[in-house]
Design a protein around this motif. Structure first.
Motif, PDB file in Angstrom:
ATOM      1  N   GLU A 128     -44.669 -12.012   4.524  1.00  0.00           N
ATOM      2  CA  GLU A 128     -44.601 -13.483   5.529  1.00  0.00           C
ATOM      3  C   GLU A 128     -46.076 -13.832   5.399  1.00  0.00           C
ATOM      4  O   GLU A 128     -46.973 -13.113   5.201  1.00  0.00           O
ATOM      5  N   GLY A 129     -46.165 -15.133   4.820  1.00  0.00           N
ATOM      6  CA  GLY A 129     -47.389 -15.735   4.907  1.00  0.00           C
ATOM      7  C   GLY A 129     -48.137 -15.630   3.493  1.00  0.00           C
ATOM      8  O   GLY A 129     -49.243 -16.122   3.561  1.00  0.00           O
ATOM      9  N   PRO A 133     -44.474 -10.614  -3.292  1.00  0.00           N
ATOM     10  CA  PRO A 133     -42.946 -10.476  -3.287  1.00  0.00           C
ATOM     11  C   PRO A 133     -42.866  -8.779  -2.625  1.00  0.00           C
ATOM     12  O   PRO A 133     -43.907  -7.966  -2.637  1.00  0.00           O
ATOM     13  N   THR A 134     -41.817  -8.487  -2.096  1.00  0.00           N
ATOM     14  CA  THR A 134     -41.556  -7.137  -1.838  1.00  0.00           C
ATOM     15  C   THR A 134     -41.579  -6.277  -2.682  1.00  0.00           C
ATOM     16  O   THR A 134     -41.379  -6.747  -3.863  1.00  0.00           O
ATOM     17  N   PRO A 135     -41.508  -4.924  -2.603  1.00  0.00           N
ATOM     18  CA  PRO A 135     -41.549  -3.911  -3.533  1.00  0.00           C
ATOM     19  C   PRO A 135     -40.351  -3.946  -4.724  1.00  0.00           C
ATOM     20  O   PRO A 135     -40.575  -3.557  -5.694  1.00  0.00           O
ATOM     21  N   SER A 162     -41.651 -18.504   6.201  1.00  0.00           N
ATOM     22  CA  SER A 162     -41.339 -18.334   7.590  1.00  0.00           C
ATOM     23  C   SER A 162     -41.955 -19.594   8.502  1.00  0.00           C
ATOM     24  O   SER A 162     -43.130 -20.314   7.855  1.00  0.00           O
ATOM     25  N   SER A 163     -41.702 -19.718   9.597  1.00  0.00           N
ATOM     26  CA  SER A 163     -42.382 -20.892  10.405  1.00  0.00           C
ATOM     27  C   SER A 163     -43.551 -20.324  10.996  1.00  0.00           C
ATOM     28  O   SER A 163     -44.449 -21.053  11.922  1.00  0.00           O
ATOM     29  N   ARG A 164     -43.980 -19.200  10.699  1.00  0.00           N
ATOM     30  CA  ARG A 164     -45.275 -18.694  11.456  1.00  0.00           C
ATOM     31  C   ARG A 164     -46.583 -19.392  10.662  1.00  0.00           C
ATOM     32  O   ARG A 164     -46.688 -19.451   9.503  1.00  0.00           O
ATOM     33  N   LYS A 221     -39.143 -12.561   9.543  1.00  0.00           N
ATOM     34  CA  LYS A 221     -39.608 -12.253   8.003  1.00  0.00           C
ATOM     35  C   LYS A 221     -38.330 -12.465   7.013  1.00  0.00           C
ATOM     36  O   LYS A 221     -38.971 -12.648   5.838  1.00  0.00           O
ATOM     37  N   MET A 222     -37.112 -12.470   7.348  1.00  0.00           N
ATOM     38  CA  MET A 222     -36.353 -12.906   6.524  1.00  0.00           C
ATOM     39  C   MET A 222     -36.357 -14.028   5.925  1.00  0.00           C
ATOM     40  O   MET A 222     -35.714 -14.309   4.911  1.00  0.00           O
TER      41      MET A 222
END
Length: 255
Positions: A128-129, A133-135, A162-164, A221-222
Motif C-alpha cells: 500500500e502506497g 509488489p508482494t513477494p 488504495s485511497s490512503r 490493502k486489497m
C-alpha cells in the motif's frame, strides 16, 4: 315432431370421447393402485405371487431380476434376485468409472471486474502506497504470461491504488502517478516473460475502483493492485486505417 325437438335440444347422452376418457382414467387408477400395492410387499411369498400374477396376466415371462430392478423393499428380505437387482441398479446409477474427470487449465475462474473483458488474466497486489509488489509477484507473472502467450488479443494492464494518502516522502505526486508506475513494472515483467509489447494497453484508475470500501487495513490493502485482463479486441484490428487494413487483408486476384 318430438324427435326433431330432441335433436335440437342436444339430448341423447354423453359424447363418445367421454367413454374413452373414462377408460383411460380407470386404467391409470388401476396402475397407481398396483404400484402402491407393490411398495408394501415385504414378504418373499407375496412378492413371488405378485410376479406370477403379472406373468399370467400379461402373457410374458417377467423375471424376478427385472422386477427387482425397480423394487426397493422397505425391510430386509432374503430374496436373492432382489438383492442382485438392487446391486445391478446401483452399478448402473453410479457409473462404470470412479475416475475424476480432467480439470481445466484454470482450477478456479475469477471475474476480474464486471465488464466485457475476458476473465483470462490475473491480479498483482502491491504494498500500500508504494510501487513494491508482494513477494508472489514473480510467480504470478510467470503463470499469467503462460496463459496469455501466443494469443492475438489485446491485453490491458489496469492500475489501482488504495485511497490512503501517500506518505510525505513519496516520489509520486498523486495516486495516478503511483498507479502508472505499478503498471509499468508489470508491463516490463510481462515483456520479459515473452509477451509482445504491441498487445499491451495501460489504463490507470487510481483509487476510483476499489475492491473493498471497508476502512479496515487488511481490506483496504486489497485495493493496491494491478489487474491483467485479455480484451475482446484483436491486436491487428487496431493497427492502421480502414483502407490500410483492407489492403493488408485483401487477397490479390491473379488475372
Amino acid at each position: 315432431m318430438g324427435k326433431l325437438a330432441q335433436e335440437q335440444s342436444g339430448g341423447g347422452g354423453a359424447p363418445e370421447w367421454v367413454l374413452t376418457y373414462g377408460d383411460m382414467m380407470s386404467l391409470l387408477l388401476t396402475f397407481f393402485i398396483m404400484l402402491a400395492a407393490m411398495s408394501e410387499v415385504k414378504k418373499e411369498d407375496q412378492f413371488e405371487a405378485l410376479a406370477d400374477a403379472l406373468r399370467k396376466r400379461f402373457g410374458k415371462y417377467v423375471s424376478l431380476d427385472e422386477i427387482a430392478m425397480y423394487y426397493k423393499p422397505t425391510t430386509a428380505t432374503p430374496l436373492k434376485s432382489v438383492s442382485q437387482g438392487r446391486e445391478k441398479l446401483a452399478r448402473t446409477l453410479d457409473g462404470a468409472s470412479k475416475m475424476k474427470g480432467p480439470e481445466g487449465r484454470e482450477s478456479r475462474v475469477r471475474a476480474i471486474r464486471p465488464s466485457d473483458d475476458s476473465t483470462t488474466g490475473g491480479v498483482i497486489f502491491f504494498e500500500e502506497g508504494t510501487d513494491q509488489p508482494t513477494p508472489s509477484f514473480d510467480d504470478t507473472i510467470t503463470k499469467i504470461a503462460g496463459v496469455l502467450a501466443g494469443k492475438p488479443q489485446k491485453i490491458e494492464i489496469r492500475g489501482h491504488t488504495s485511497s490512503r494518502p501517500l506518505p510525505p516522502d513519496s516520489p509520486y505526486r498523486n495516486h495516478w502517478d503511483l498507479a502508472y508506475a505499478e503498471c509499468l513494472k508489470v508491463m516490463e515483467k510481462l515483456t520479459e516473460a515473452g509477451i509482445d509489447p504491441r498487445r499491451i494497453r495501460i489504463a490507470v484508475v487510481g483509487p476510483n475502483e476499489p475492491l473493498s470500501i471497508d476502512p479496515a487495513p487488511d481490506k483496504r490493502k486489497m485495493n493496491a493492485r494491478v489487474e491483467i485482463s485479455m480484451l475482446n479486441e484483436l491486436t491487428d484490428e487496431l493497427r492502421g486505417s480502414g483502407e490500410e487494413k483492407l489492403r493488408r487483408f485483401s487477397v490479390p486476384v491473379t488475372p
